[in-house]
Design an enzyme around this catalytic site. Structure first.
Site, PDB file in Angstrom:
ATOM      1  CG  ASN A 162      -1.888   1.161   1.244  1.00 14.78           C
ATOM      2  OD1 ASN A 162      -1.487   2.316   1.303  1.00 14.78           O
ATOM      3  ND2 ASN A 162      -3.174   0.857   1.200  1.00 14.78           N
TER       4      ASN A 162
ATOM      5  CB  THR B 164      -5.971   1.699  -3.588  1.00 14.20           C
ATOM      6  OG1 THR B 164      -6.381   2.999  -3.147  1.00 14.20           O
ATOM      7  CG2 THR B 164      -7.018   1.104  -4.510  1.00 14.20           C
ATOM      8  CD  GLU B 165      -5.816   3.815   1.687  1.00 15.94           C
ATOM      9  OE1 GLU B 165      -5.081   3.113   0.958  1.00 15.94           O
ATOM     10  OE2 GLU B 165      -5.445   4.893   2.190  1.00 15.94           O
ATOM     11  CG  ASN B 166     -10.089   3.693  -3.030  1.00 13.66           C
ATOM     12  OD1 ASN B 166      -8.914   3.389  -2.947  1.00 13.66           O
ATOM     13  ND2 ASN B 166     -10.640   4.051  -4.177  1.00 13.66           N
TER      14      ASN B 166
ATOM     15  CB  SER C 239     -10.584  -2.226   2.019  1.00 12.46           C
ATOM     16  OG  SER C 239      -9.374  -1.666   1.596  1.00 12.46           O
TER      17      SER C 239
END
Lengths: 224, 236, 224, 236
Positions: free
Chosen positions: C30, C53-55, C95
């Protein structure tokens, strides 16, 4: 040998039918194994219920035609089922999020004992040599909005299942809303067991005699 | 190039060690990774703690592993089985211990273990023998018990399709505990009925992203437990 | 105006390249916004990294060709990206289960300050009129196995970013493993900042002078 | 017959009441239910608590709702926006309060709220200003803070496809907070780009099962926030 219990009161299908009448159109419903499963066959015309099975399916349909089943499409009782159009699969944590999070409207369960305060015992007789097994029962009673019990009024030995306090290990505390038996429909209220409806040909006294604690007569009616 | 495919099923389970905690996917026979379990029986690891909703049926798969004396402790919600006396006998003899966990609590504990949540509160089991001795706490006037996350050294899982990244899809209700067990285990081993090229799985419909998977083994035409039991098959 | 900081030390791309060297093949990574994003352009030949990607996307690819983007396919910095073959989408709780559960191998972040004990401040200068905003930074540093910081050694004003204790509000306590600056690579150890590598043409004293606390010289080497 | 489709978008949000807590899906513009938010602006409910990762951009959608003075409190992780001064001004004036929550904690609190988990422990924010005043507890020698589940009266969500049961799929990273917000709200309202027949959605690939959804509104060709902002559109 004929006892009154064999000749009066509702059949299993009639009990299931009586429960089905009380489940509103559009409800999300989880049915326990046994008599509760019969509810699907008695949903009044014009109503659509959606069935959840805690092993990961909502929109569960009836058993498959012989030879058409998939051993990986089963219900919580591990019997093969089908998925209706609009069904969805999900994993166990999501499935119990539906249960624990209050998203299932109605759960219909069997019982060993129901207490006057709504306690339920339905997972263990506490026998020392029994293999303890709970499954999803404790999660269902803790999470589902409305919990109905459907059960014979008495055990095969004639002992009352509706009691002042459960002697068997509890499944949940104060969780039951209503009990449907072959003899009567009984609500759990602050005051205890409240008779709502007698089965045809069954008297208040007949039910009270087979109930392990005080039964409140129907409101607007006199006991016996 | 990342490639998590392992061609030999015995290689896939070769490092399962004595005393390991092993999560085994499946609810009844749906999703039971029979071939991986049989490879584990052959491999010989013992003194295992096994997490599964049930205890298998007949004398194949999970019941076969238990019968072979490899399981010292079961963590499950429903160890009673219609077609097997394997677990009851070992339980009664004291050879296999049992931690009985309500099914939803079991699922949430596994999910928490995989999600880095050390503990959470649930109303399930409050006031029952399974809530006895657990820490109680009130939130908005309701009682809850504290439950801890559950992790494992290995997870054995059955998927439908998988790719070299370890992305996995499942078949119908075979999904059950697999996605959360894949999250909760240090090493997740998946048998898949079809091994497909990267990109063949719809990214919108991948249920277990490969980040949770360490090894993928292609097992075409996996056996169904009920069919083996009906034929009287035992393993080993 | 030319200062030594303009003429010695690594460029942003060289810093990103230096970080990329340390990320093992097959890692789940990340990357924060800014210099960390440059890491993708310097992965050594033969290695494959997977970007999270944390979204809600793993298997993130580069920016789309002009006109080919989808405003609903973005990264955590809200810029349009692509999805590589083998990518998967998921929701925010899943996530951050990847992050919090220790499934991401490496996170590369920018920093306002890093303390000798590994504390990181990178979300707020604590200015009273600032709109506080944290995003996923606190979750990343708490959950990802290895946290690398990539940053200029000093602020634009020449103040050290590597300090004895952070004066800005913390993002996490004792979370940083290694810092890559234009001047050096520095590990966080029990004893504090441990110099690992000097950039070409940079001396120990030069780095020490620009570091807010004691820097331990390279092992097997003599300080300055 | 179950049919959750609502044909009028104003009907879909008609019962949002003053003082309600409203979860709004979306991360930046991806998944932002612009049309539902605009319908809510028209509807007039005020003194809202809004849960969203951000605070919108420009003066449309969520930023438009905030600018219209309807939001007394925001719960979010990243209220700074490049293209909007709407929230900063109201925040500085004290007109809109802010509860800042780390993004993963926000997601997990919403998921917990939807899953009947009143509280859980997480290491996120320990030792930081956002952990100040929170209950600390050690598990296996590591500190964690206690966080509570988050629920809402309404969720406004943007899906890709939906059916009469309320089953929903999403487009790419527009999924973000939507599935968990759908779980956590008493009334979940979804705008979908395509309304399809029951059975058209693959049951293996439904992301939000209809049990979590109350109303589905068909909004073909939904607007993208960035396009509206680029054109200088404001709403109302």
């Amino acid at each position: 040998m004929t006892t009154p219990a064999d000749t009066v009161g509702l059949t299993r299908d009639e009990m299931a039918q009586r429960v089905a009448i009380d489940i509103p159109d559009g409800s999300y419903v989880n049915l326990g194994i046994g008599i509760p499963e019969l509810v699907t066959q008695h949903v009044p015309e014009g109503r659509e219920l959606v069935y959840h099975t805690e092993n990961g399916l909502i929109g569960m349909g009836p058993s498959p035609e012989p030879g058409q089943g998939d051993p990986e499409l089963i219900n919580a009782g591990k019997r093969q089922v089908t998925a209706l159009p609009g069904a969805a699969y999900f994993h166990h944590a999501d499935s119990f999020a539906m249960i624990r999070g209050g998203h299932i409207d109605v759960c219909v369960l069997g019982a060993l004992q129901v207490a006057a305060n709504g306690d339920l015992a339905n997972w263990s007789t506490g026998a020392p040599d029994a293999i303890p097994a709970v499954g999803g029962a404790m999660d269902l009673v803790a999470g589902v909005k409305t919990i109905y019990v459907i059960t014979q009024h008495c055990t095969k030995h004639g002992d009352p299942k509706l009691v002042e306090a459960c002697s068997y290990p509890l499944t949940g505390v104060g969780v039951i809303d209503r009990v449907y038996t072959d003899l009567a429909v009984i609500d759990i209220t602050r005051e205890g067991f409240q008779l709502i409806e007698l089965s045809p040909g069954v008297s208040f006294d007949y039910v009270q005699d087979r109930t392990g604690t005080k039964l409140l007569p129907m409101q607007g009616a006199r006991g016996a | 190039m990342i490639n998590k495919q392992v061609t030999s099923i015995s290689d896939a389970v070769a490092d399962v060690f004595d005393g390991a905690t092993v999560m085994v996917g499946g609810f009844g026979e749906a999703g039971s990774p029979i071939e991986l379990i049989h490879a584990l029986i052959d491999q010989g690891a013992t003194n295992l703690t096994v997490v599964n909703n049930n205890t298998g049926s007949g004398e194949v798969g999970l019941a076969g592993l238990i019968k072979a004396g490899r399981v010292s402790r079961m963590i499950c919600s429903y160890p009673r089985t219609t077609n097997s006396t394997v677990f009851p006998e070992l339980y009664r003899s004291g050879a296999t211990k049992l931690e009985l966990v309500p099914q939803g609590t079991l699922a949430e504990r596994i999910r928490a273990g995989g999600a880095g949540i050390p503990a959470f509160y649930t109303a399930t089991s409050v006031g029952t023998p399974l809530g006895d001795g657990k820490e109680l706490r009130q939130f908005e006037n309701r009682d809850y018990v504290l439950e801890t996350g559950l992790t494992a050294d290995f997870a054995l899982i059955k998927g439908a399709r998988g790719d070299r990244y370890g992305n996995v899809t499942y078949n119908k209700t075979a999904r059950n505990f697999a996605p959360i067990m894949a999250m909760a285990a240090k090493t997740t081993i998946v048998q898949v009925g079809s091994f497909v090229a990267a990109g063949d799985l719809d990214p919108e419909a991948i249920i277990t992203p490969g980040i949770f998977v360490d090894r993928v083994v292609h097992v075409a035409d996996p056996a169904h437990e009920s069919a083996l039991v009906a034929k009287g098959v035992t393993y080993p």
